[in-house]
Every structure is written in C-alpha cells, then in structure tokens.
Design an enzyme around this catalytic site. Structure first.
Site, PDB file in Angstrom:
ATOM      1  N   ASP A  62     -23.100 -23.191 -10.495  1.00 56.76           N
ATOM      2  CA  ASP A  62     -23.902 -22.971  -9.291  1.00 56.76           C
ATOM      3  C   ASP A  62     -23.703 -24.074  -8.246  1.00 56.76           C
ATOM      4  OD1 ASP A  62     -25.095 -24.925 -10.745  1.00 56.76           O
ATOM      5  OD2 ASP A  62     -27.128 -24.088 -10.655  1.00 56.76           O
ATOM      6  N   HIS A 295       1.677 -36.082  -1.528  1.00 57.08           N
ATOM      7  CA  HIS A 295       0.234 -35.832  -1.417  1.00 57.08           C
ATOM      8  C   HIS A 295      -0.451 -36.154  -2.744  1.00 57.08           C
ATOM      9  CE1 HIS A 295       0.623 -33.012   2.333  1.00 57.08           C
ATOM     10  NE2 HIS A 295       0.833 -34.275   2.596  1.00 57.08           N
ATOM     11  N   ASP A 312      -2.854 -43.226   2.692  1.00 60.12           N
ATOM     12  CA  ASP A 312      -2.814 -42.211   3.750  1.00 60.12           C
ATOM     13  C   ASP A 312      -4.190 -41.567   3.786  1.00 60.12           C
ATOM     14  OD1 ASP A 312      -2.477 -39.897   5.268  1.00 60.12           O
ATOM     15  OD2 ASP A 312      -0.542 -39.382   4.377  1.00 60.12           O
ATOM     16  N   ASP A 323      -5.161 -39.226  10.936  1.00 59.79           N
ATOM     17  CA  ASP A 323      -4.178 -39.174   9.841  1.00 59.79           C
ATOM     18  C   ASP A 323      -3.354 -40.461   9.942  1.00 59.79           C
ATOM     19  OD1 ASP A 323      -2.462 -38.436   7.847  1.00 59.79           O
ATOM     20  OD2 ASP A 323      -1.520 -36.782   8.942  1.00 59.79           O
ATOM     21  N   HIS A 395      10.380 -35.363   4.080  1.00 58.62           N
ATOM     22  CA  HIS A 395       9.426 -34.596   4.900  1.00 58.62           C
ATOM     23  C   HIS A 395       9.722 -34.786   6.383  1.00 58.62           C
ATOM     24  CE1 HIS A 395       7.318 -38.376   5.852  1.00 58.62           C
ATOM     25  NE2 HIS A 395       7.303 -38.662   4.556  1.00 58.62           N
ATOM     26  N   HIS A 399       3.457 -34.027  13.207  1.00 56.93           N
ATOM     27  CA  HIS A 399       2.644 -32.812  13.323  1.00 56.93           C
ATOM     28  C   HIS A 399       1.481 -33.125  14.245  1.00 56.93           C
ATOM     29  CE1 HIS A 399      -0.436 -34.513  10.583  1.00 56.93           C
ATOM     30  NE2 HIS A 399       0.572 -34.944   9.843  1.00 56.93           N
ATOM     31  N   HIS A 406      -3.230 -30.843   9.986  1.00 52.51           N
ATOM     32  CA  HIS A 406      -1.986 -30.245  10.485  1.00 52.51           C
ATOM     33  C   HIS A 406      -2.427 -29.193  11.491  1.00 52.51           C
ATOM     34  CE1 HIS A 406       0.037 -31.500   6.433  1.00 52.51           C
ATOM     35  NE2 HIS A 406      -0.121 -32.508   7.261  1.00 52.51           N
ATOM     36  N   GLU A 423       5.420 -40.370  11.407  1.00 57.45           N
ATOM     37  CA  GLU A 423       5.221 -40.838  10.046  1.00 57.45           C
ATOM     38  C   GLU A 423       6.482 -40.779   9.187  1.00 57.45           C
ATOM     39  OE1 GLU A 423       3.021 -38.126   7.482  1.00 57.45           O
ATOM     40  OE2 GLU A 423       2.583 -36.847   9.195  1.00 57.45           O
ATOM     41  N   TYR A 427      10.953 -42.963  -0.069  1.00 57.18           N
ATOM     42  CA  TYR A 427      10.341 -42.850  -1.394  1.00 57.18           C
ATOM     43  C   TYR A 427      11.464 -42.911  -2.418  1.00 57.18           C
ATOM     44  CZ  TYR A 427       7.127 -40.780   1.941  1.00 57.18           C
ATOM     45  OH  TYR A 427       6.353 -40.560   3.050  1.00 57.18           O
ATOM     46  N   ARG A 444       5.328 -45.283   3.525  1.00 54.13           N
ATOM     47  CA  ARG A 444       5.125 -44.403   4.687  1.00 54.13           C
ATOM     48  C   ARG A 444       4.295 -45.195   5.691  1.00 54.13           C
ATOM     49  NH1 ARG A 444       3.725 -40.050   2.272  1.00 54.13           N
ATOM     50  NH2 ARG A 444       1.455 -39.916   2.377  1.00 54.13           N
ATOM     51  N   GLU A 446       2.265 -44.335   9.244  1.00 58.12           N
ATOM     52  CA  GLU A 446       1.872 -43.160  10.031  1.00 58.12           C
ATOM     53  C   GLU A 446       0.862 -43.560  11.090  1.00 58.12           C
ATOM     54  OE1 GLU A 446       0.011 -40.043   7.719  1.00 58.12           O
ATOM     55  OE2 GLU A 446       0.382 -38.593   9.313  1.00 58.12           O
TER      56      GLU A 446
END
Ligand code: GLY
Ligand code: MN
Ligand code: MN
Length: 489
Positions: A62, A295, A312, A323, A395, A399, A406, A423, A427, A444, A446
């Site tokens: 619930d 991610h 990130d 972001d 990547h 964006h 996004h 960004e 890696y 990264r 960004e």
C-alpha cells in the site's frame, strides 16, 4: 499622489509576501495559460489535443512512489495531482448552455476522507481559482461527457504507458484513458471496459473513424519547452546553483573512509537545505570502477578509499532539474593516471562548451570533445590510433534540461534561451584492453550551459572544475566535518 498610492500598495504587498514565508517563485497561472495559447497556435485547424496526468505508481503493497506530474501536463496546467485530463481545442467551442470555451480541465474530485490521508486536493473550485481555468469538471464527467472526438479532423495525444490503476479513485486514470480510447475507437490494451466493477457509463461516442495523431504533440511540445522563458530560467538557474552548492560541500567534506551513500546524502541534504523538493533523477555516486556504469545508482560501496568518485546529481527546484557532474579524488589529490584522464576530459569539455553557440547543434559539442579525447587516449597509449573505434566515451555530449533531465526538444540547432549540458567522459572499466594502471578510472564532467547570442554561459560554474581548483576546495573545512554519530552494530 496616485503613483504614491500604487507604490505604497506594492510595498505593502511585498511585505505580506515576505511575512508569510512562502516562496513566490512558482510558475504563475498566466505562464501556464500562455503555454496553452502557444500550443493552440501550433495545432492544425479543427483539432483537439488530449493530455493525461501521470499515473500513480505503486512501490509495494500500500505504498506508492512519490507522485510526479507528467511534465507536459504540468507545463500546460500547473496541476500537480493525478487522475486528470486536459483537453485543448484549436478553435472556440460552444457548450449546450451557450458558453464559449477552448479548453477543459478534468481534475480528481474533492474527497475529505482521502484528503485526510494523502493531502489537499484542488478540486474544481481550486482549479478555477488557482490555476485560472474557466471550465473545470471532475474526472467522472470525462467518463460521462459528450466530447464527440469524431467531429474533429484530428485528435492529438501522446502514446500511452500501461500503468494507470488506482483502485481508490472511481474516476482513476485507467478509466479516463479507457473512456478516451473508446471514444476515439482505439483498440484497448486492457480489454475490460469497466475494470473496477463500477457502474461508470462508458459512452462510446465515436464508432466512425477518428484521425488519431500520436506524434505531433511531441514536436509541438518540444518546440515550446526547448526555449526557456524568464520565469522558467529563474527556477532552472536556482536548481543548477543548488546542485553546484552540493558539489562544493562534498568537495570539502569528502574523505576516504566515507561511503558512496554518505556522499549522496550530503548532496541531497544541501539540495533540501536550499528548498529543492526532489532529485531530478536518481543520484549517481560511483567510486572507481563503479563510475564506469553510466547510470550507476546503487551507491553502495562502503569505503571510497583512494578512488576517483564520479558524482552526477541534479537538484529539482519547483519542477526544473539541473544535471551536474564532478569527479573528484576521495583522498583530495588526483594521482598521475587519474589526473591525465581528468585533464583530458576537462579539455574536451572546454571545447564542447565553446561549441555551444547559436546555430550549432549537439553533434558539434560532441565532435569538438571527441576529437580531443581520441587524440589524448592515443597519446597516453590507451588506444592504438586516434581513429580507433573504442568504448571509452560511449555516450553523447549534450542534451537539453528543464522539467525533464533529458528535456523535450526538436533536435535542431541551438537557439538563445535553450539550456543544454556539456558532459564528455572517459570510462576505463577493469579488464580493458590497455595497461592495468588505467583500469577503474572513470571521469565525467558535466555543466549546464545557457545558449545566448553572446556565446555560452556556464550556469554551474560555481562548482570548481579544474583539477587544481578541486584539490584546493577539498582542503577547506565542511559543516559535515564535525558530524559524528555513534556506530551501530
Ligand atoms: N544524469 C544523467 C545524464 O547526465 O544524462
Ligand atoms: Mn546529462
Ligand atoms: Mn548527468
């Protein structure tokens, strides 16, 4: 004298606003109304657009997930509750009682018992008074009402997801969507027209062909949402600044004994401290090899040790999300390999930001950085030729951001008042085909960039970006240094 009176009234109003302690920087009902007008201007003649609120999503038993409105629905209405429908007509309609209207909002019904558990509902009156709609009904009126979609040359709506059930609400989204499908004769994905066993009249108005268009709204909404108005910019800039403050505090607080979860907690504490209600997306804190998962949201490594930590995170402020990514050494100093990769990504990002100008597009910001990364990886001996196809930068670079991380856009050229990310990243997962000394390094960087006629403006520049600036910031003390909680078994 008249001017003086107006001036006094303004000052009085400002004092009232300040005293009641509430923030005045929410989007206004005039903003949402203006967006509906802008959408209407794009719609083809004799068309109707139908938007549904996001469904409530169940977490377990619930307990539901925190409700988040569909961004298009919010953009057009300001309504934050579930089980609602917005209908926009391209031309004025006339009701049976001779009232003119060109839009209708259906909201979830007031229900004192439900409101005691889950909070205040605007209801019909509230939607009229606070959102500025003239024609508002309860959702059950959509189930029963007489909008005859077959009268329109096209019926615009977005493709449906599959998750609309809320057994506590007789006019829940499942029923509203099913009713619409019946009216426009869409073959149902749920065969049962009355799944709740309620005697809701499902008027099947349209048995002749209805010209349903599930693509155009995506374009129209992208055209609108990709250009930020001053009201939106205020909220977006605040979200970005809050996120930068989180990065700064973590730079000061981080030490090798910390866990990824603790790092996440500090960011999110700072977000809340500055009034950000939510995170715009699940926070990513990956130490060492974990940073190679783009991610990564488990954030469950218990000791950062000597790793690079990729962070990130984006604060969401009144619906608008930042972001921002920084990658910092847990012990306060980049080692030689970490620094080589970091500086390469930094250089690529600088080139990407420089390419974030009116007339360019996201391929340009990407190519600017990719060329630098390829050359750099080759010079470091990580790839064997600058033209080698590799997976170390898997990547895209840019964006849009806004109500979605996004954000909707038309994939065209950059225009003033768009806000995009730049960004780049490198890696190098464990086991990669290069010297082991590079393994487990993930970087990264960004930033959130406002496109202007005068060139790119970095909205997240408060958070240090250069390796040396980050190391200097990490030497400073943090409000969290003194935080000492007892160990638990
Ligand atoms: N935080 C998700 C992204 O950078 O696109
Ligand atoms: Mn991003
Ligand atoms: Mn990001």
């Amino acid at each position: 004298m008249k001017n003086l009176l107006i001036f006094s009234f303004l000052i009085f109003s400002i004092c009232i606003i300040a005293q009641d302690g509430t923030s005045q920087d929410y989007l206004s009902s005039e903003f949402h109304q203006g967006r509906r007008e802008a959408l209407r201007a794009k719609m083809p003649a004799n068309s109707v657009a139908v938007f549904f609120a996001n469904p409530v999503r169940n977490r377990a038993n619930d307990v539901d997930y925190v409700y988040h409105q569909d961004p298009d629905f919010y953009y057009l209405t300001g309504y934050k509750e579930p089980h609602a429908v917005l209908v926009i007509f391209s031309e004025e309609q006339v009701s049976e009682d001779a009232k003119k209207y060109d839009e209708v909002l259906y909201v979830q019904e007031k229900n004192p018992q439900a409101e005691m558990w889950t909070g205040y509902r605007l209801g019909v009156e509230g939607a009229i008074n606070e959102l500025g709609f003239n024609r508002v009904f309860n959702g059950k009126d959509f189930l029963n009402n007489a909008i005859n979609f077959s009268e329109f040359e096209s019926v615009l709506h977005k493709p449906f997801t599959n998750d609309y059930r809320d057994s506590r609400d007789p006019a829940d989204l499942a029923s509203l969507v099913q009713s619409f499908k019946n009216k426009v004769n869409i073959k149902s994905i749920q065969q049962n027209n009355d799944p709740l066993g309620l005697e809701v009249k499902q008027e099947i108005a349209a048995k002749k062909d209805v010209n349903v268009d599930t693509e155009s709204l995506y374009t129209y909404m992208g055209e609108l949402r990709q250009i930020k108005s001053p009201e939106e910019m205020k909220l977006l800039k605040k979200a970005v600044r809050i996120s930068a403050m989180g990065q700064i505090e973590v730079m000061k607080a981080m030490h090798p004994g910390m866990s990824e979860t603790e790092v996440q907690g500090i960011h999110e504490y700072v977000f809340k401290k500055y009034g950000s209600e939510y995170e715009g997306y699940p926070s990513i804190v990956g130490a060492g090899n974990n940073g190679c998962v783009l991610h990564y949201i488990e954030n469950n490594k218990t000791k950062l040790e000597q790793d690079l930590v990729l962070m990130d995170l984006g604060a969401e402020y009144h619906g608008y999300t930042a972001d921002v990514t920084r990658t910092i050494p847990a012990n306060g100093k980049y080692n030689a390999e970490q620094k080589a990769i970091y500086d390469l990504v930094y250089e690529a990002q600088e080139a990407g930001i420089a390419a974030a100008v009116v007339g360019n597009n996201s391929s340009d910001t990407h190519k600017a950085g990719l060329d630098i990364i390829n050359k750099g990886l080759y010079e470091l001996g990580i790839i064997s030729s600058p033209d080698e196809q590799h997976r170390y930068f898997p990547h895209g670079t840019s964006h849009h951001i806004g109500l979605d991380v996004h954000d909707l856009n038309t994939r065209g050229s950059f225009q003033p008042n768009m806000v995009i990310t730049v960004e780049p990243g490198i890696y190098i997962p464990e086991g990669s085909d290069c010297d082991e000394k590079w393994w487990g390094i993930a970087v990264r960087i960004e930033d959130d960039i406002l496109i202007t006629e005068n060139g790119p403006v970095n909205l997240s520049s408060e958070a240090p970006r250069r390796a040396e600036e980050i190391e200097a910031m990490m030497k400073k003390s943090s409000i969290f240094d003194k935080l000492s909680l007892p160990e638990l078994d």
